[in-house]
Design a protein around this motif. Structure first.
Motif, short mmCIF file in Angstrom:
data_model
loop_
_atom_site.label_atom_id
_atom_site.label_comp_id
_atom_site.label_asym_id
_atom_site.label_seq_id
_atom_site.Cartn_x
_atom_site.Cartn_y
_atom_site.Cartn_z
N TRP A 1 47.75 39.58 42.95
CA TRP A 1 47.89 39.66 41.50
C TRP A 1 47.63 38.30 40.86
O TRP A 1 47.01 38.21 39.81
CB TRP A 1 49.29 40.17 41.12
N GLY A 2 48.10 37.24 41.50
CA GLY A 2 47.85 35.90 40.97
C GLY A 2 46.37 35.56 40.99
O GLY A 2 45.83 35.02 40.02
N ALA A 3 45.70 35.89 42.10
CA ALA A 3 44.26 35.62 42.20
C ALA A 3 43.48 36.41 41.16
O ALA A 3 42.54 35.90 40.54
CB ALA A 3 43.76 35.96 43.61
N TRP A 4 43.87 37.68 40.95
CA TRP A 4 43.19 38.49 39.94
C TRP A 4 43.36 37.90 38.55
O TRP A 4 42.42 37.83 37.77
CB TRP A 4 43.73 39.92 39.95
N GLY A 5 44.58 37.46 38.25
CA GLY A 5 44.84 36.88 36.93
C GLY A 5 44.06 35.61 36.69
O GLY A 5 43.60 35.34 35.57
N ILE A 6 43.90 34.80 37.74
CA ILE A 6 43.18 33.54 37.61
C ILE A 6 41.67 33.77 37.50
O ILE A 6 40.99 33.16 36.66
CB ILE A 6 43.48 32.63 38.82
N LEU A 7 41.15 34.67 38.34
CA LEU A 7 39.71 34.77 38.50
C LEU A 7 39.01 35.79 37.60
O LEU A 7 37.82 35.64 37.32
CB LEU A 7 39.38 35.12 39.96
N MET A 8 39.73 36.81 37.16
CA MET A 8 39.04 37.87 36.43
C MET A 8 38.35 37.34 35.15
O MET A 8 37.19 37.71 34.88
CB MET A 8 39.99 39.01 36.08
N PRO A 9 39.01 36.50 34.33
CA PRO A 9 38.29 35.98 33.15
C PRO A 9 37.03 35.21 33.51
O PRO A 9 36.00 35.33 32.84
CB PRO A 9 39.33 35.06 32.48
N LEU A 10 37.10 34.42 34.60
CA LEU A 10 35.91 33.68 35.04
C LEU A 10 34.83 34.63 35.53
O LEU A 10 33.64 34.47 35.22
CB LEU A 10 36.29 32.70 36.16
N GLY A 11 35.24 35.63 36.32
CA GLY A 11 34.28 36.58 36.87
C GLY A 11 33.57 37.37 35.79
O GLY A 11 32.34 37.54 35.83
#
Length: 467
Positions: free
Chosen positions: A382-392
């Protein structure tokens, strides 16, 4: 907003701090605070701006629905535990399963009723398998690996009635909104599911290990025959001997929440000229899921009261269960705020202007590998998704790369960390239930996880040519 290199600073802080502290929240808070000061560089301006971003995120209608869904879902699991639903299911199943094939088949079939959350899967299946370990003829580590392949990797592929779906849709929503897009986030989530390649690959590896791989040992490697057999009732509070034995208290609520979610989704999307399947696309799925869950909680409470459970105990169990996800709700609130502040700083424009040097065919596999490394070191999907989704999502819009493919890659990267990291809740929970050393067990899983990750990276390189 005009492109600015300042927009990338919060992410440059979030990732190393999260990896260093092995906690997601401190990095996100620092990133949000720094971003807020960049947006309002005065003594108290940054703090005030940070508070504004978080409050605005929390009063958003869809975000409130997601918070209600997460809390109510965890609360429902709490009252199911207290009413003996999980223990009863485990008792009933363990009496009928007598050999390895039956135990492994049960592990896979039971996913139908226990796919709501990884811990839910573990406390219903692991005790059964632990009780049968000498009959199953697998090493304890292999057993843990097989059970885990039916948890997070399966749950991330299910679009309704899970603890994950609300969060996953939310991070997509805030990311596409930052790009000024009106694309439906739930529709994007559905379309991204076939592109979560890591989940599919690791599930196939689990099936191979379950039914076609012959272990070098004919008996468990961690439990010796001469040692007294530990009562599996002691492996987790959800299956404690003190709890009643009522399997229907698990089965009925699960059937209710799934059935109501599907029915209310269709009901919301139905209309003149809309066929059955189109109704699911047109529906407000989040609304349907929340309403279905609330109805399920109320009906379950009434069902348990008829069994003479005390109302005060049920309410306490619901609150205690809901409170277990408060850390996730806080995490989500900060993620929403961080996404908003980086958007206001011009992240989308900055990414658009500065990725031209990267061959587009490598964007998705690099994003997956980068996210997999982050999720492994912080131990949180969940932490990785929150960090990376806007960048992706910004990369997808800037480079015109298939958006569902990129979203699937972000979700796959988090799935890798949740499965393989020694810091993840999945690894620690299953190790505790099966009596394994966390580090040894995580080391055992790492090789097949890396093989699956390598296959996944290749798929993300090849698939764009076929789209």
């Amino acid at each position: 907003m005009e492109a600015s290199w300042l927009s990338i600073i919060p992410f440059l802080l979030v990732i190393p701090i999260a990896m260093y502290t092995r906690q997601v929240l401190p990095g996100l808070i620092v990133g949000l605070l720094v971003g807020s000061y960049l947006a309002n560089p005065s003594l108290l301006g940054g703090i005030q701006t940070m508070l504004t971003y978080v409050v605005e995120a929390l009063i958003d209608e869809n975000n409130i629905k997601i918070i209600v869904f997460l809390y109510a879902f965890s609360g429902l699991v709490g009252i199911i535990k207290t009413s003996g639903g999980i223990k009863g299911f485990v008792e009933a199943a363990s009496e009928k399963v007598v050999n390895k094939k039956q135990a492994l088949i049960l592990t896979y079939i039971s996913t139908i009723g226990t796919f709501s959350a990884p811990t839910f899967r573990f406390v219903t299946i692991a005790p059964i398998m632990k009780a049968l370990l000498k009959k199953v003829k697998m090493s304890t580590k292999e057993l843990g690996f097989v059970i885990e392949t039916t948890a997070t990797p399966v749950i991330v592929l299910i679009p309704v009635a899970t603890a994950f779906v609300g969060y996953m849709v939310s991070v997509i929503q805030i990311s596409v909104e930052n790009e000024g897009s009106s694309l439906d986030p739930y529709d994007l989530f559905i379309r991204s599911i076939p592109f979560n390649f890591f989940a599919f690959v690791i599930i196939l590896l689990g099936i191979y290990l379950s039914f076609f791989h012959h272990s070098q040992t004919d008996a468990p490697t961690e439990i010796k025959d001469e040692e007294p057999e530990e009562d599996w009732h002691n492996c987790h509070p959800s299956v404690s001997l003190d709890l009643p034995n009522k399997p229907w208290n698990l089965i009925i609520p699960i059937i209710l929440v799934i059935s109501l979610t599907l029915f209310l989704t269709w009901w919301d999307g139905r209309g003149e000229g809309v066929n059955f399947f189109q109704a699911f696309i047109k529906a407000d799925v989040l609304q349907a899921m929340v309403v279905a869950l609330v109805i399920t909680v109320l009906l379950s409470m009434i069902f348990f009261l008829f069994q003479r459970f005390e109302l005060s105990n049920l309410i306490d169990s619901f609150i205690l269960g809901g409170n277990e996800l408060m850390s996730v709700i806080v995490l989500l609130s900060v993620v929403w705020g961080l996404s908003s502040v980086t958007d206001d700083l011009g992240l989308s424009s900055f990414v658009t202007e500065n990725i031209g040097w990267i061959p587009h065919m490598f964007l998705t596999p690099l994003l997956f590998l980068f996210g997999a490394a982050i999720s492994y070191f912080i131990g949180s999907a969940w932490g990785a998704w929150g960090i990376l989704m806007p960048l992706g999502v910004s990369l997808s819009f800037a480079a015109d790369v298939n958006l569902p493919l990129v979203i699937g890659a972000v979700f796959a990267s988090g799935s890798f960390g949740a499965f393989s990291s020694p810091l993840s809740d999945d690894t620690n929970t299953i190790a505790k239930i099966l009596g394994l050393t966390v580090i040894d067990y995580a080391h055992f899983k790492l090789k097949p996880a890396l093989i699956a990750a390598a296959i996944t990276a290749v798929l993300y390189t090849v698939i764009p040519f076929l789209l």
